[in-house]
Write a protein that holds these residues in place. Structure first.
Motif, PDB file in Angstrom:
ATOM      1  N   ALA A 163       0.818  -1.217   0.000  1.00  0.00           N
ATOM      2  CA  ALA A 163       0.000   0.000   0.000  1.00  0.00           C
ATOM      3  C   ALA A 163       0.849   1.263   0.000  1.00  0.00           C
ATOM      4  N   GLY A 164       2.178   1.118  -0.006  1.00  0.00           N
ATOM      5  CA  GLY A 164       3.048   2.277  -0.126  1.00  0.00           C
ATOM      6  C   GLY A 164       3.705   2.747   1.151  1.00  0.00           C
ATOM      7  N   HIS A 165       3.536   2.013   2.249  1.00  0.00           N
ATOM      8  CA  HIS A 165       4.137   2.424   3.510  1.00  0.00           C
ATOM      9  C   HIS A 165       5.547   1.848   3.651  1.00  0.00           C
ATOM     10  N   GLN A 166       6.363   2.503   4.483  1.00  0.00           N
ATOM     11  CA  GLN A 166       7.689   1.978   4.799  1.00  0.00           C
ATOM     12  C   GLN A 166       7.554   1.052   6.004  1.00  0.00           C
ATOM     13  N   VAL A 167       7.980  -0.183   5.835  1.00  0.00           N
ATOM     14  CA  VAL A 167       7.770  -1.188   6.862  1.00  0.00           C
ATOM     15  C   VAL A 167       9.097  -1.843   7.227  1.00  0.00           C
TER      16      VAL A 167
END
Length: 280
Positions: A23-27
Motif C-alpha cells: 500500500a506504499g508504507h515503509q515497513v
C-alpha cells in the motif's frame, strides 16, 4: 505514507508487513532471524525478550505492531516474550523519544477465565486462570499504563495453512470431550492479518477488540464436520471435566470488530477449512 515497525515479524507480522508495504508504507520487520523476513519489508535483527537485544529503532515511527511468539508453552517463555518483550520495546521507544500514533498488541482470548461456555466480549472482566493468559494480561497492562496509545486485539484459536492442529486430531482419531460441551472460538490466519491491517487504518480505534469469527462452536461440532468432510470416522466421544482446551470454555463475540467495518473473509469454520482443504 507511514513508517511502521513490526516487532515480531513471523507469519502474521510478515502478512501485515507485505500488505502495508504494497500500500506504499515503509515497513520494518524485527525478529531473531531477519534473513527470514520477506522483501520488501526491511529486516532488523533483534530479540525483544532481552534488555540488550533490541537494535536502534527506525526514526519517526507512526505505528508499531507487537506480535510475540513464545518458543515453548511454558510460563517463563511467555514471561520473556510478552512481559519483558513489551517492557523492553516501550523502553526503547522512550530512549529514542518516539511517540508512535499507536502500538497494536496481539493478545489472546485466553485472558478470560470463563470455563462454563458463557459468552464474553470486550467488557467481560479478564480473569485468566492459566499462566499464558496471565502473562498476556501483564503485557496488556504495561501498554495501557504507558504514555502511548495502545490498541489490543485478542485473537481466538488461529487456524490456516501450517496451523492444522484440529485436522491432525481428526486424522489421528483423538477423542473429543462432549459432556459438558466444550466451546471453541476460531479465526483464520488470513483474517488475523486482515484485522491487523484494518486496525492500522481506523481513524479512531477502540483500545480493545476481540478477534474471532462469527460462529463459536463446540469441539464436537467442529471435529464431526471435519471428519465428515474428509471422509473419516467421527472422533470418539468422552465425558470430561469443564474447562476445555488449556482451561478455556467460552463463546466470544466479535460485534465490536465487525461494527468497526471489518468484514471477515472466512466468517465461520466451514468457510475457512473448506479453503484449507481445497489448497491441499
Amino acid at each position: 505514507m507511514a513508517n511502521v515497525l513490526i516487532a515480531g515479524c513471523g507469519d502474521l507480522g510478515s502478512g501485515v508487513g507485505l500488505a502495508l508495504a504494497d500500500a506504499g508504507h515503509q515497513v520494518w520487520g524485527m525478529r531473531r532471524r531477519p534473513e527470514q523476513i520477506p522483501a520488501p519489508i526491511r529486516p532488523l535483527g533483534g530479540d525483544f525478550s532481552r534488555p540488550d537485544g533490541l537494535p536502534e529503532l527506525p526514526d519517526a515511527l507512526d505505528v508499531v505492531y507487537f506480535i510475540a511468539t513464545p518458543g515453548r508453552f511454558e510460563d517463563e517463555a511467555y514471561r520473556l516474550a510478552y512481559v519483558e518483550g513489551m517492557r523492553h520495546l516501550l523502553a526503547a521507544l522512550d530512549r529514542q523519544e518516539q511517540s508512535p500514533g499507536r502500538i497494536i498488541l496481539v493478545s489472546s482470548s485466553s485472558v478470560y477465565g470463563v470455563t462454563d461456555g458463557g459468552w464474553v466480549d470486550e467488557d467481560t472482566p479478564a480473569e485468566p486462570g492459566g499462566f499464558s493468559g496471565k502473562r498476556l494480561l501483564e503485557a496488556e497492562q504495561l501498554l495501557a499504563e504507558s504514555p502511548h496509545t495502545g490498541v489490543i486485539i485478542r485473537f481466538g484459536g488461529i487456524y490456516g495453512p501450517g496451523r492444522e492442529r484440529m485436522l491432525r486430531k481428526v486424522r489421528n482419531g483423538e477423542p473429543v470431550v462432549t459432556d459438558p460441551p466444550q466451546y471453541t472460538n476460531r479465526i483464520h490466519r488470513d483474517d488475523c492479518v486482515g484485522a491487523l491491517v484494518h486496525l492500522f487504518g481506523l481513524e479512531h480505534p477502540a483500545p480493545l477488540y476481540l478477534g474471532v469469527d462469527n460462529h463459536p462452536c463446540t469441539q464436537e461440532e467442529l471435529t464431526d464436520w471435519l471428519a465428515d468432510r474428509i471422509g473419516l470416522p467421527r472422533p470418539p466421544k468422552e465425558t470430561g471435566s469443564a474447562g476445555g482446551v488449556r482451561g478455556s470454555n467460552k463463546r466470544c463475540r466479535n460485534d465490536r470488530l465487525v461494527a468497526s467495518g471489518y468484514r471477515l473473509r472466512y466468517p465461520d469454520y466451514r468457510a475457512g477449512y473448506e479453503a484449507m482443504l481445497a489448497d491441499v
